[in-house]
Design a protein around this motif. Structure first.
Motif, PDB file in Angstrom:
ATOM      1  N   UNK A  95      -5.211  -2.606  -2.541  1.00  8.90           N
ATOM      2  CA  UNK A  95      -5.971  -3.734  -2.006  1.00  8.90           C
ATOM      3  C   UNK A  95      -6.373  -4.681  -3.107  1.00  8.90           C
ATOM      4  N   UNK A  96      -6.876  -4.095  -4.184  1.00  2.57           N
ATOM      5  CA  UNK A  96      -7.321  -4.941  -5.291  1.00  2.57           C
ATOM      6  C   UNK A  96      -6.164  -5.740  -5.841  1.00  2.57           C
ATOM      7  N   UNK A  97      -5.024  -5.084  -5.970  1.00  2.00           N
ATOM      8  CA  UNK A  97      -3.863  -5.775  -6.514  1.00  2.00           C
ATOM      9  C   UNK A  97      -3.468  -6.931  -5.607  1.00  2.00           C
ATOM     10  N   UNK A  98      -3.489  -6.667  -4.326  1.00  2.00           N
ATOM     11  CA  UNK A  98      -3.089  -7.693  -3.378  1.00  2.00           C
ATOM     12  C   UNK A  98      -4.058  -8.872  -3.420  1.00  2.00           C
ATOM     13  N   UNK A  99      -5.311  -8.539  -3.511  1.00  2.00           N
ATOM     14  CA  UNK A  99      -6.339  -9.564  -3.563  1.00  2.00           C
ATOM     15  C   UNK A  99      -6.146 -10.435  -4.781  1.00  2.00           C
ATOM     16  N   UNK A 100      -5.855  -9.753  -5.857  1.00  2.00           N
ATOM     17  CA  UNK A 100      -5.632 -10.455  -7.112  1.00  2.00           C
ATOM     18  C   UNK A 100      -4.427 -11.371  -6.983  1.00  2.00           C
ATOM     19  N   UNK A 101      -3.380 -10.825  -6.384  1.00  2.00           N
ATOM     20  CA  UNK A 101      -2.175 -11.612  -6.170  1.00  2.00           C
ATOM     21  C   UNK A 101      -2.492 -12.862  -5.387  1.00  2.00           C
ATOM     22  N   UNK A 102      -3.241 -12.683  -4.326  1.00  2.00           N
ATOM     23  CA  UNK A 102      -3.569 -13.827  -3.489  1.00  2.00           C
ATOM     24  C   UNK A 102      -4.320 -14.862  -4.293  1.00  2.00           C
ATOM     25  N   UNK A 156      -5.385   3.412  -2.157  1.00  3.75           N
ATOM     26  CA  UNK A 156      -5.475   2.295  -1.227  1.00  3.75           C
ATOM     27  C   UNK A 156      -6.309   1.172  -1.813  1.00  3.75           C
ATOM     28  N   UNK A 157      -7.418   1.567  -2.419  1.00  5.12           N
ATOM     29  CA  UNK A 157      -8.276   0.563  -3.038  1.00  5.12           C
ATOM     30  C   UNK A 157      -7.517  -0.206  -4.093  1.00  5.12           C
ATOM     31  N   UNK A 158      -6.729   0.516  -4.840  1.00  5.62           N
ATOM     32  CA  UNK A 158      -5.995  -0.151  -5.913  1.00  5.62           C
ATOM     33  C   UNK A 158      -4.999  -1.134  -5.335  1.00  5.62           C
ATOM     34  N   UNK A 165      -8.423   6.076  -3.253  1.00  4.10           N
ATOM     35  CA  UNK A 165      -8.378   5.256  -4.453  1.00  4.10           C
ATOM     36  C   UNK A 165      -7.080   4.473  -4.513  1.00  4.10           C
ATOM     37  N   UNK A 210       0.822  -1.198   0.000  1.00  2.00           N
ATOM     38  CA  UNK A 210       0.000   0.000   0.000  1.00  2.00           C
ATOM     39  C   UNK A 210       0.857   1.249   0.000  1.00  2.00           C
TER      40      UNK A 210
END
Lengths: 848, 216
Positions: B161-168, B157-159, B155, B138
């Protein structure tokens, strides 16, 4: 079997169409002898033949007015026929896998040409330079420019220019001189062609054709750099070709004796004027388009049209000034793409994109079909074995020599050298196409006696390259193991890394004091952002420029679409209650906290970090619902559902008031709303992410296909303690919602919430009522509760089973409050609405 | 080879050239730059980097400067930060951006790739624990987007988060609810950026020519 039937059927259609056409053309032919006006043979006597010609004896109800509409009708019919050809070709994938579409289209052209020939005994339809250059080519080029991968293009611009300028000159000169040499050597027999005319011929054969290159390379899918070099070359060499063609055309007219140093210098100067002038015209038009789209907000419907009109105007303007029209259009497209996309409404952008593809693809198809048709003509077939074969041979060989030599030079300066295999493909990709044929058609028969031979040779070279090289390209690429294009779905992480990485490169260049590509690019970007964007772009659009933001946006859109698709797959909103729902809450907590849930909650919110990896699954809540079969209430419920949606979704969504209006096309696209949807979606994603990671998520086992899908959502690591507990009570919230909706089964918005816990793919636009924003935070849930209960009224019989554990529910409610008080996350304010209170006993009143 | 001997009096360069793969000319240019940046001192400090004019616009300036002071980027198993660096460290860090040689075996290519990615990874992984946690990520994303001015912090932060989620979701796929996503490990990082052509792109043209005078 089916395809072959289809094939036969279409053939029949063709025969009929062509029969009709040839009849028509026979009629038309009586009036016209020249054939340079249209795709079809145009009749220049259309006007005279109407009803004015004969005296009317009686009022005729229906009259046959073929001559009124001959030309446009034929044009339309030909377009239809050409596209039908494509349709047939594309329906046979096993064929197109081997033979590229462009080659097949040419073959269809042969067949069609043969039919016309058979009917008419003369070729009435052929591709004329006028039609090709003014009506078919511009849109292909505009499309190429508009969809140009800018970064790739400009990174490799140096190499592209070298190939386009030096390579093309080399091709022209070597081909012309070699043919002349062979002529002198007596290999071609008796031909009336001088050195200058050979050079003129060489110059028109020199250019690699963009249309053919796109058609073949699109199917082969080689890697980006390779593609952009060949493709960019094919676009940019137009400037060179036009100059060479004009210069030699002029020289031929002047005659050998008149040419002196001054003329040659003029020729060189004209090259720069034509090339740079064309580019400048393009840039001017590109800027104009960008500027214009800033102000088209109020005429959104015709907004996309500007791109096409202005693009076409840039082509024509350059042509008018005898500059390079292709260069002009390419640069127009390249320049305006960014601003157009940013300025125009999303729908318009999509429209431009698709319309561009329709035009480009359509005219490409027509070009190839007509290349085939043009071949079936006795007049142009002047066979001279030596000339034709030597041309084909030289075109092929000199391309190889040129590419290898230039690459050898370039590789000494390139950071990433082009490999041998790349060079082979580049040489092999030197396809000649309709441009060569069109230019050959423009030759003046009075000055060049052997024009027909040249046209014929140009055609043969085109066939050889497009058909033969097209077919062998794919196996060659496979055989040589050329790096293919990467699957271009960049993940967000990749985008971020990419961005980071670009900044790093710039920084390292700054630190090391080198002036390189990155340095220049960053300077340009700075200038671009500071000046050009400010002038050319709507202020509101600037934000969306960030590519990271774009990916983010795409992800969100994907989410929404997946959600809708999923819902539709199960049959609209009906899927909500047709499923038998089994909810099974199981909470997994750390063993030490397992005795008392409320305490645990409190503790956690006080900052005990739940990092212990040993977790005992302790099913603390287990609500099991059993099947509700509610068949009787479908109708009433559908009404209810709509009502509810009306109430709680964004009001202005898709309110087309007048379906017939030509200008009313407003879909609510409030900035704030979009922003809000984003944030919410992200929150949802994060919640599921964190809660899942925590392992305290009420593991909702709902027998939804969707749920299973979502359960695959990974679990991640949470960030901070506050976050942690926050996520915990988020889960409680869910569980509550779930259990509540579990027994209030008819509750129409139930599936939205019931899929929350897994909620990886969820668009909160659809659950907007769940998370009221600040403004909505007034007892929205209360109103909802009322509504809900009203909804339930008709389905009261279905309410037979009361909540299995109301105590659980209450406890959860308490919990929520307790945690909430300690929760400091400001996000919570808009995130956590008061829980929709489970209403086990709905009020009997129904205000439907 | 003749060129190498024609640079007498620079014996210290030959070690460096061997270690980093730069040519003598390139090292010479870099040395000049080093002197310019350090105002003729023997070592470079963070202040010196902060003085670079062009760098001021770079959103991830801090990360990059830190990378120069990060021991992990000098030695295979170094750790921690240093306060000042000498010329050798400077060149070693620079050498991460050397273009790959034309003829490389698959193995060497893989090795270069790993090295370059490791450099990027280290820029993310600030606490040196071998994983990029969400928090670290982040932070980077926020910095990265801070200069664009138009994106809000939320935004960003959201990005992240989204990237991390995607990574996971990519790197682990299905997880049991009691499993734990620690963050991106280097192996994951490698896997995630599999399709990301880095060995040829993470390169800078180091000229033999001296252009330092043109840079401020």
């Amino acid at each position: 079997m089916a395809t072959s039937w289809l094939f036969k059927f279409f053939l029949c259609v063709f025969l009929m169409a062509c029969g009709g056409l040839s009849l028509a053309s026979e009629e038309a032919e009586t009036q016209n002898t020249q054939r340079d006006t249209g795709t079809g043979s145009s009749s220049n006597a259309t006007g005279d033949f109407g009803h004015g010609a004969r005296p009317i004896t009686t009022l005729r109800i229906v009259t046959w007015k073929w001559h009124h509409i001959t030309a446009p009708y034929l044009v339309a019919l030909w377009i239809l026929v050409a596209w039908l050809c494509k349709l047939i070709i594309e329906s046979n994938h096993h064929v197109t896998n081997i033979i590229p579409e462009s080659a097949l289209l040419i073959c269809f052209g042969f067949m069609l040409g043969g039919m016309i020939w058979g009917a008419d005994k003369v070729q009435t339809f052929m591709l004329t330079p006028t039609v090709f250059f003014y009506f078919l080519l511009p849109q292909v080029i505009l499309d190429a420019g508009y969809h140009m991968p800018n970064k790739l293009f400009f990174t490799n611009l140096g190499a592209i220019l070298v190939y386009a300028v030096i390579g093309t000159c080399w091709n022209a000169a070597s081909l012309g001189l070699s043919l002349w040499g062979c002529h002198m050597g007596g290999l071609m027999g008796d031909l009336d062609i001088g050195l200058l005319q050979y050079l003129l011929f060489g110059s028109l054969m020199a250019a690699v054709d963009p249309v053919a290159v796109i058609a073949v390379f699109e199917q082969v899918q080689v890697n980006g750099v390779l593609f952009i070099i060949v493709f960019g070359e094919s676009l940019l060499n137009d400037g060179v070709t036009v100059v060479l063609f004009n210069v030699f055309d002029g020289f031929v007219s002047l005659g050998g004796s008149q040419i002196d140093a001054a003329q040659i210098v003029k020729g060189v100067v004209s090259f720069f004027v034509v090339a740079f002038g064309g580019s400048l015209v393009g840039i001017a038009f590109g800027l104009l388009i960008s500027l214009l789209t800033r102000f088209t907000k109020n005429i959104q419907i015709i907004e996309p049209g500007f791109i096409f009109v202005m693009g076409y105007l840039s082509y024509l303007t350059a042509e008018m000034l005898s500059l390079s029209a292709i260069l002009s259009t390419v640069f127009c497209g390249v320049l305006c793409q960014k601003y157009v996309r940013a300025n125009m409404h999303e729908n318009s952008v999509q429209t431009v994109k698709y319309a561009m593809k329709v035009f480009a693809n359509g005219s490409e198809t027509i070009i190839f079909v007509f290349l085939g048709i043009s071949a079936i003509d006795k007049i142009i077939w002047v066979w001279n074995t030596g000339f034709i074969l030597l041309t084909v041979f030289f075109v092929f060989v000199y391309r190889f020599i040129g590419v290898f030599f230039l690459t050898w030079i370039l590789n000494r300066y390139r950071l990433v050298p082009l490999e041998f295999i790349d060079q082979v493909i580049m040489s092999y990709g030197g396809l000649r196409g309709a441009v060569a044929y069109g230019l050959a058609g423009m030759l003046d028969e009075n000055k060049i006696k052997e024009k027909n031979l040249m046209v014929c040779t140009a055609l043969i070279v085109v066939y050889c390259t497009v058909i033969w090289q097209g077919i062998t390209m794919k196996p060659l690429v496979t055989w040589l193991k050329v790096k293919r294009a990467e699957v271009n779905e960049l993940t967000l992480l990749e985008k971020m890394t990419n961005k980071m990485f670009n900044h790093t490169l710039v920084a390292i260049e700054d630190i090391s004091g080198q002036i390189g590509h990155n340095y220049l690019r960053s300077k340009w970007k700075y200038f671009e952002e500071k000046w050009m964007s400010r002038i050319l772009m709507k202020p509101s659009a600037m934000k969306k420029q960030d590519e990271v933001f774009n990916v983010f946006h795409q992800l969100n859109l994907k989410d929404a679409m997946e959600y809708v698709a999923e819902a539709e797959r199960r049959g609209s909103l009906e899927f909500i209650r047709k499923e038998s729902v089994v909810i099974n809450f199981r909470k997994r907590f750390e063993s030490e906290y397992s005795e008392d849930m409320p305490d645990m909650r409190a503790n956690m919110s006080n900052g005990h970090r739940a990092t212990s990896t040993t977790r005992d699954p302790i099913p603390s809540v287990s609500v099991e619902m059993h099947k509700h079969t509610m068949k009787a209430m479908t109708e009433a419920e559908a009404v209810n559902a709509h009502h509810l949606l009306d109430q709680h979704l964004y009001k202005s969504r898709n309110q087309h008031r007048h379906g017939f209006s030509r200008s009313d096309f407003i879909i609510n696209k409030d900035e704030k709303e979009v922003q809000e949807i984003f944030k919410r979606t992200m929150k949802n994603r994060m919640e599921s992410f964190q809660s899942a990671k925590m392992g305290v998520s009420p593991k909702t086992v709902i027998k939804h296909a969707k749920m299973e899908h979502q359960q695959k959502m990974p679990k991640g690591k949470s960030i901070s303690q506050t976050k942690l507990c926050y996520s915990c009570d988020e889960d409680f919230e869910f569980s509550e919602g779930d259990s509540a909706s579990g027994y209030d089964l008819p509750y129409p918005s139930f599936p939205m919430r019931d899929s929350r816990p897994g909620g990886g793919i969820e668009n909160s636009a659809f659950v907007s009522d769940l998370y009221p924003t600040d403004s909505l935070q007034t007892p929205d849930w209360l109103a909802e509760g009322e509504l809900d209960s009203s909804m339930m009224a008709p389905s009261l019989p279905g309410q037979a089973s009361p909540p299995s554990s109301p105590i659980e529910m209450r406890r959860l409610g308490l919990l929520r409050i307790s945690t909430r008080s300690t929760d400091t996350k400001q996000m919570n304010n808009d995130q956590l609405p008061p829980p929709p209170r489970p209403s086990p006993s709905p009020p009997p009143s129904s205000h439907m | 080879m003749g060129a190498l001997q024609s640079l007498p009096g620079r014996p210290e360069y030959s070690d460096l050239a061997e270690k980093t793969g730069f040519s003598f000319e390139q090292i010479g240019v870099l040395h000049k730059r080093f002197k310019q940046l350090s105002h003729n001192e023997e070592t470079l400090r963070r202040d010196h980097f902060n003085e670079i004019h062009d760098l001021a616009f770079n959103p991830i300036r801090t990360q990059i400067i830190e990378a120069f002071f990060d021991r992990r980027n000098f030695h295979q198993d170094g750790e921690g930060k240093v306060q000042e660096i000498g010329f050798e460290e400077f060149v070693v860090v620079m050498s991460h951006f050397r273009p790959p040689s034309v003829h490389m075996t698959e193995e060497q290519r893989e090795k270069t790739r790993r090295e370059k990615l490791r450099f990027l990874f280290n820029m993310h992984d600030t606490d040196n624990d071998g994983t990029i946690t969400l928090e670290e990520y982040r932070h980077v994303v926020e910095e990265l987007l801070s200069r664009s001015g138009t994106l809000e912090k939320e935004t960003a932060k959201c990005i992240a988060d989204a990237a991390m989620l995607e990574v996971a979701s990519i790197s682990v796929g299905h997880m049991e609810p009691d499993e734990f996503y620690e963050g991106i490990t280097f192996e994951h990082f490698l896997k995630l950026l599999d399709g990301f052509e880095i060995e040829s792109r993470m390169t800078i043209r180091f000229l033999n020519m001296d252009t330092t005078t043109l840079c401020k």
